[in-house]
Structure formats: C-alpha cells, structure tokens
Design an enzyme around this catalytic site. Structure first.
Site, PDB file in Angstrom:
ATOM      1  N   CYS A 113      -2.122  -3.787  -0.965  1.00 50.45           N
ATOM      2  CA  CYS A 113      -1.849  -2.404  -0.614  1.00 50.45           C
ATOM      3  C   CYS A 113      -0.354  -2.128  -0.419  1.00 50.45           C
ATOM      4  O   CYS A 113       0.432  -2.281  -1.335  1.00 50.45           O
ATOM      5  CB  CYS A 113      -2.684  -2.028   0.612  1.00 50.45           C
ATOM      6  SG  CYS A 113      -2.920  -0.274   0.863  1.00 50.45           S
ATOM      7  N   HIS A 114       0.063  -1.747   0.800  1.00 48.80           N
ATOM      8  CA  HIS A 114       1.476  -1.495   1.097  1.00 48.80           C
ATOM      9  C   HIS A 114       2.224  -2.779   1.481  1.00 48.80           C
ATOM     10  O   HIS A 114       3.427  -2.756   1.697  1.00 48.80           O
ATOM     11  CB  HIS A 114       1.603  -0.490   2.256  1.00 48.80           C
ATOM     12  CG  HIS A 114       1.182   0.900   1.898  1.00 48.80           C
ATOM     13  ND1 HIS A 114      -0.139   1.280   1.875  1.00 48.80           N
ATOM     14  CD2 HIS A 114       1.897   1.992   1.556  1.00 48.80           C
ATOM     15  CE1 HIS A 114      -0.222   2.563   1.535  1.00 48.80           C
ATOM     16  NE2 HIS A 114       0.999   3.022   1.324  1.00 48.80           N
ATOM     17  N   GLY A 115       1.510  -3.894   1.584  1.00 49.12           N
ATOM     18  CA  GLY A 115       2.090  -5.166   1.996  1.00 49.12           C
ATOM     19  C   GLY A 115       3.335  -5.610   1.251  1.00 49.12           C
ATOM     20  O   GLY A 115       4.214  -6.245   1.836  1.00 49.12           O
ATOM     21  N   PRO A 116       3.484  -5.297  -0.046  1.00 50.19           N
ATOM     22  CA  PRO A 116       4.681  -5.746  -0.762  1.00 50.19           C
ATOM     23  C   PRO A 116       6.003  -5.234  -0.194  1.00 50.19           C
ATOM     24  O   PRO A 116       7.055  -5.782  -0.523  1.00 50.19           O
ATOM     25  CB  PRO A 116       4.457  -5.231  -2.194  1.00 50.19           C
ATOM     26  CG  PRO A 116       2.977  -5.225  -2.344  1.00 50.19           C
ATOM     27  CD  PRO A 116       2.482  -4.763  -0.993  1.00 50.19           C
TER      28      PRO A 116
END
Length: 190
Positions: A113-116
């Site tokens: 998800c937004h983890g990168p």
C-alpha cells in the site's frame, strides 16, 4: 503454510498509530501460521493504534523500538501501509535507518500500500520495480523506481528481495508470496 518459516524471525515495522489494521494482521498471521516469529517494532514503547481506513481499530503491544533493536536480529522485514503510518516513519531517522539496514544486509523486505514511502526515504527504490497504492506512484518514479500496477511484484534487481503489493484486496497473494519467498531466502540468515 505450516513450518516454512520455522526458526525465522520477521520484523513488522509500524508507527505508534496510523497502520492499516488488516495490512498488519493478515501478514502477521501468515508468518505465524508458517511457523515464523513475528515481532512488532515501532518508534515508541507501549501500544500501537491500528486503523480500519479512517476509524480506530485494535491496539497492539509493541515488542521493541527501533532504538532497542537492529536488522541483525531478524530474517526479514514487513512494512504495512495505511496513509499515516509510513508518512510518520519516513520522518523518523531511526525508522529509516532500520529499513535501510535490511537492504544493506541483503535481507528480504515486503511492503504494501503506502508502505513504500519509507523505502523511498531510505533511497532504496532506485532501479527497483515495485507496486503500491496508486497515489505513491509518483514518489516511487521520482525516486528512480519503476512502478507497475500488479497485485504482487517480486523484484530481485538490487541488493535484496523486494516484494510489494498495492492494497488490502491483494493481501491473499501478498501473504502467500512473502511466506514462500521468505522461506527460501532467510534460512539461517540472522
């Protein structure tokens, strides 16, 4: 998935609040079901507040802070998403250094998800192919990464294995892939 990760410890790095609950709980359960030992790492002691989109969800006890541990103690790393979670982590030098250490040591990392955003901050997407929530695409591309719109992407073009996924709807193949790939690459690697 019984036994594939036996004897292996997987760090799950999250902020004190803002993690998308299912993006922590489902990979955590997959690691547990595969015989691995998940450990909750955060930037502060105590409990971490999880979220179900914008609503408060469960709380989880933090096992250890980034200041009290190092990548040397783990076989692999999982970075759950949620908008606020990685946004907080990427502003914390200790969290960024913790993530960077997995790449430097050649240890596998799985992110969803937004983890990168935290990986972008550690300057570890350059030359890598990965996916994410669509709004993170520009950040990945601007940091030198190649973004693709696929449920799960496995990239070995770098110092370590990088597994990425887009969203909660992709959790089943994401969890299957991370268990399978962590099992083959982390034996005896702590």
């Amino acid at each position: 998935m019984s036994g594939e990760l036996s004897g292996r410890t997987v760090a799950f790095l999250i902020a004190p609040e803002g993690t998308e609950q299912v993006e922590l709980t489902e990979p955590w359960q997959a690691v547990t079901d595969a015989g691995g030992t998940p450990r909750l790492v955060s930037t502060a002691d105590g409990k971490a507040q999880l979220f179900e989109h914008l609503d408060r969800g469960e709380t989880r006890d933090v096992d250890v802070t980034v200041a009290q541990t190092s990548a040397d103690e783990y076989n692999a790393l999982v970075l759950p998403g949620g908008v606020a979670n990685p946004d907080f982590l990427r502003t914390d030098p200790g969290a960024v250094a913790f993530v960077d250490a997995f790449f430097a040591a050649g240890k596998p990392v799985a992110v969803i998800c937004h983890g990168p955003w935290t990986i972008v901050e550690a300057d570890r997407v350059r030359g890598r192919t990965l996916t994410s929530w669509p709004s993170v695409r520009t950040d990945i591309v601007n940091a030198g990464g190649h973004w693709v719109d696929e449920p799960v992407v496995v990239c070995e073009d770098g110092p370590n294995l990088l597994i990425s996924s887009r969203k909660p709807d992709d959790l089943t193949p994401f969890c299957q892939t991370l268990v399978q790939r962590f099992a083959t690459l982390t034996a005896g690697n702590t």
